[in-house]
Design a protein around this motif. Sequence first.
Motif, PDB file in Angstrom:
ATOM      1  N   LEU A 195     -73.977  34.484 126.696  1.00 43.22           N
ATOM      2  CA  LEU A 195     -72.870  34.837 127.601  1.00 43.22           C
ATOM      3  C   LEU A 195     -73.079  34.297 129.015  1.00 43.22           C
ATOM      4  O   LEU A 195     -72.230  34.488 129.880  1.00 43.22           O
ATOM      5  CB  LEU A 195     -72.744  36.363 127.682  1.00 43.22           C
ATOM      6  CG  LEU A 195     -72.268  37.074 126.415  1.00 43.22           C
ATOM      7  CD1 LEU A 195     -72.451  38.581 126.538  1.00 43.22           C
ATOM      8  CD2 LEU A 195     -70.804  36.747 126.152  1.00 43.22           C
ATOM      9  N   ALA A 196     -74.215  33.634 129.208  1.00 36.82           N
ATOM     10  CA  ALA A 196     -74.586  33.219 130.574  1.00 36.82           C
ATOM     11  C   ALA A 196     -73.552  32.296 131.215  1.00 36.82           C
ATOM     12  O   ALA A 196     -73.377  32.298 132.435  1.00 36.82           O
ATOM     13  CB  ALA A 196     -75.950  32.550 130.556  1.00 36.82           C
ATOM     14  N   ASP A 197     -72.879  31.510 130.382  1.00 35.48           N
ATOM     15  CA  ASP A 197     -71.893  30.575 130.947  1.00 35.48           C
ATOM     16  C   ASP A 197     -70.583  31.252 131.328  1.00 35.48           C
ATOM     17  O   ASP A 197     -69.759  30.670 132.017  1.00 35.48           O
ATOM     18  CB  ASP A 197     -71.588  29.456 129.936  1.00 35.48           C
ATOM     19  CG  ASP A 197     -72.765  28.503 129.816  1.00 35.48           C
ATOM     20  OD1 ASP A 197     -73.629  28.530 130.713  1.00 35.48           O
ATOM     21  OD2 ASP A 197     -72.831  27.761 128.817  1.00 35.48           O
ATOM     22  N   ARG A 198     -70.412  32.421 130.835  1.00 35.73           N
ATOM     23  CA  ARG A 198     -69.156  33.143 131.112  1.00 35.73           C
ATOM     24  C   ARG A 198     -69.310  33.895 132.426  1.00 35.73           C
ATOM     25  O   ARG A 198     -70.005  34.900 132.501  1.00 35.73           O
ATOM     26  CB  ARG A 198     -68.887  34.112 129.953  1.00 35.73           C
ATOM     27  CG  ARG A 198     -67.581  34.851 130.045  1.00 35.73           C
ATOM     28  CD  ARG A 198     -66.420  33.924 129.730  1.00 35.73           C
ATOM     29  NE  ARG A 198     -65.156  34.591 129.889  1.00 35.73           N
ATOM     30  CZ  ARG A 198     -64.476  35.170 128.905  1.00 35.73           C
ATOM     31  NH1 ARG A 198     -64.959  35.159 127.679  1.00 35.73           N
ATOM     32  NH2 ARG A 198     -63.316  35.746 129.129  1.00 35.73           N
ATOM     33  N   LEU A 199     -68.694  33.407 133.473  1.00 35.77           N
ATOM     34  CA  LEU A 199     -68.918  33.975 134.798  1.00 35.77           C
ATOM     35  C   LEU A 199     -67.918  35.060 135.179  1.00 35.77           C
ATOM     36  O   LEU A 199     -68.161  35.832 136.109  1.00 35.77           O
ATOM     37  CB  LEU A 199     -68.888  32.863 135.852  1.00 35.77           C
ATOM     38  CG  LEU A 199     -69.958  31.774 135.677  1.00 35.77           C
ATOM     39  CD1 LEU A 199     -69.816  30.711 136.746  1.00 35.77           C
ATOM     40  CD2 LEU A 199     -71.360  32.380 135.711  1.00 35.77           C
ATOM     41  N   SER A 200     -66.783  35.093 134.487  1.00 35.33           N
ATOM     42  CA  SER A 200     -65.791  36.121 134.835  1.00 35.33           C
ATOM     43  C   SER A 200     -64.914  36.444 133.632  1.00 35.33           C
ATOM     44  O   SER A 200     -64.882  35.687 132.660  1.00 35.33           O
ATOM     45  CB  SER A 200     -64.918  35.640 135.994  1.00 35.33           C
ATOM     46  OG  SER A 200     -64.120  34.539 135.584  1.00 35.33           O
ATOM     47  N   TYR A 201     -64.239  37.578 133.734  1.00 30.17           N
ATOM     48  CA  TYR A 201     -63.331  38.021 132.675  1.00 30.17           C
ATOM     49  C   TYR A 201     -61.976  38.370 133.293  1.00 30.17           C
ATOM     50  O   TYR A 201     -61.895  38.746 134.471  1.00 30.17           O
ATOM     51  CB  TYR A 201     -63.890  39.258 131.968  1.00 30.17           C
ATOM     52  CG  TYR A 201     -65.089  38.965 131.103  1.00 30.17           C
ATOM     53  CD1 TYR A 201     -64.943  38.707 129.744  1.00 30.17           C
ATOM     54  CD2 TYR A 201     -66.363  38.931 131.645  1.00 30.17           C
ATOM     55  CE1 TYR A 201     -66.042  38.429 128.942  1.00 30.17           C
ATOM     56  CE2 TYR A 201     -67.474  38.650 130.855  1.00 30.17           C
ATOM     57  CZ  TYR A 201     -67.307  38.397 129.509  1.00 30.17           C
ATOM     58  OH  TYR A 201     -68.387  38.116 128.725  1.00 30.17           O
ATOM     59  N   SER A 202     -60.941  38.267 132.466  1.00 30.33           N
ATOM     60  CA  SER A 202     -59.610  38.685 132.944  1.00 30.33           C
ATOM     61  C   SER A 202     -59.583  40.208 133.040  1.00 30.33           C
ATOM     62  O   SER A 202     -60.442  40.901 132.467  1.00 30.33           O
ATOM     63  CB  SER A 202     -58.527  38.214 131.968  1.00 30.33           C
ATOM     64  OG  SER A 202     -58.611  38.965 130.779  1.00 30.33           O
ATOM     65  N   LYS A 203     -58.571  40.720 133.710  1.00 32.02           N
ATOM     66  CA  LYS A 203     -58.445  42.183 133.831  1.00 32.02           C
ATOM     67  C   LYS A 203     -58.198  42.813 132.465  1.00 32.02           C
ATOM     68  O   LYS A 203     -58.687  43.918 132.198  1.00 32.02           O
ATOM     69  CB  LYS A 203     -57.316  42.531 134.799  1.00 32.02           C
ATOM     70  CG  LYS A 203     -57.650  42.238 136.248  1.00 32.02           C
ATOM     71  CD  LYS A 203     -56.498  42.645 137.148  1.00 32.02           C
ATOM     72  CE  LYS A 203     -56.804  42.345 138.607  1.00 32.02           C
ATOM     73  NZ  LYS A 203     -55.677  42.643 139.482  1.00 32.02           N
ATOM     74  N   THR A 204     -57.446  42.129 131.619  1.00 33.89           N
ATOM     75  CA  THR A 204     -57.184  42.681 130.283  1.00 33.89           C
ATOM     76  C   THR A 204     -58.483  42.784 129.491  1.00 33.89           C
ATOM     77  O   THR A 204     -58.760  43.803 128.846  1.00 33.89           O
ATOM     78  CB  THR A 204     -56.189  41.770 129.523  1.00 33.89           C
ATOM     79  OG1 THR A 204     -55.025  41.628 130.327  1.00 33.89           O
ATOM     80  CG2 THR A 204     -55.807  42.359 128.182  1.00 33.89           C
ATOM     81  N   GLU A 205     -59.273  41.708 129.558  1.00 33.67           N
ATOM     82  CA  GLU A 205     -60.568  41.740 128.861  1.00 33.67           C
ATOM     83  C   GLU A 205     -61.466  42.839 129.439  1.00 33.67           C
ATOM     84  O   GLU A 205     -62.164  43.549 128.704  1.00 33.67           O
ATOM     85  CB  GLU A 205     -61.261  40.382 128.989  1.00 33.67           C
ATOM     86  CG  GLU A 205     -60.582  39.277 128.195  1.00 33.67           C
ATOM     87  CD  GLU A 205     -61.134  37.889 128.551  1.00 33.67           C
ATOM     88  OE1 GLU A 205     -61.180  37.042 127.658  1.00 33.67           O
ATOM     89  OE2 GLU A 205     -61.502  37.668 129.731  1.00 33.67           O
TER      90      GLU A 205
END
Lengths: 159, 153
Positions: A44-54
């Motif tokens: 998950l290290a490359d995933r820096l942000s999530y949407s509000k829904t997520e």
Amino acid sequence: MSRVLSPTESMARAFVTLRGADPDDRDALSAAVQDATTELQAGLADRLSYSKTEAAHLLDVSSTTLEKWIDRGLIPVVQVPRYKRDRIPAQALLALAGEVKQLRRQGRQRGLLLEALDRLEREDPQWQRQFDDLYGEGLRAMQRGDLVKVDLDSFGPDD
Amino acid sequence: MSGSGLEIYVAPAVERVIDDLRGKRLGLGDALRELARDPCSAQLDARRLSGPLAPVVCGIHLSRGYRLAFSVQPKTKVHTARVVVLYVGKRDTRRRVRDIWEVLHDLFEVDNPPAEHHRPPCCKDGTPSISETELDDFIDRLRRLLRGRTISP
């Protein structure tokens, strides 16, 4: 030099680690969970942000509740190029969601986020250093114990 | 202060206490809405504490032996006048360590007068008032208390 794994490969490694653990050996199971967590974190290290829904799904709350927490400065948001809407920073979100999940498992139903933030502040010295900038005034206000406005509409006849 | 329409504020630690009391049918919602409408209303029947906290705190009866303690923060450059709910807890004269008024006096670091509680109407001589400094100190001690730490070293 260690090879960078794709998210799918990390998930597969975590899966294999968990499947290979002896469920009757608590120590081995605990170690496997730790190893799998590390594998998944790497994925998950490359995933820096999530949407509000997520984020709402991860925290298992409604979008309305999430927006309320954001408005109060308890959930940090960032602006990310490519995205039109505000995003939630991944590390802060995952740490919080983990704490919230643990509190729910312990039977806690209300005041989850404040308790989760309080726990992170007390038990994870890295938390404050890493996330203070993201939380900015909201977290500092909570740490100072600043007052929060009571939402009178949130009280029903059973309260 | 009739029909003033004030906002109600709490410390995060008290918000957690209130959240834990939801669903217990204490009449919290009605009391808070009436408090916001007018802390001096006859329906609320708020009473002034006796002793050293008399200028600062008024109390309201909720259901099932619970009480709500509040004060009013005067208008400042930053905010308008607002009601501050200081604590919600049970009146427990048998186990005084848990009694709301004992806890409240401890949090203000003053002695709880043992008797002669006159309980005059809250707004007979104006509304109760709490200063920024008093409130900051109170909230600091409250946070320590609700984290399971001792109130005084």
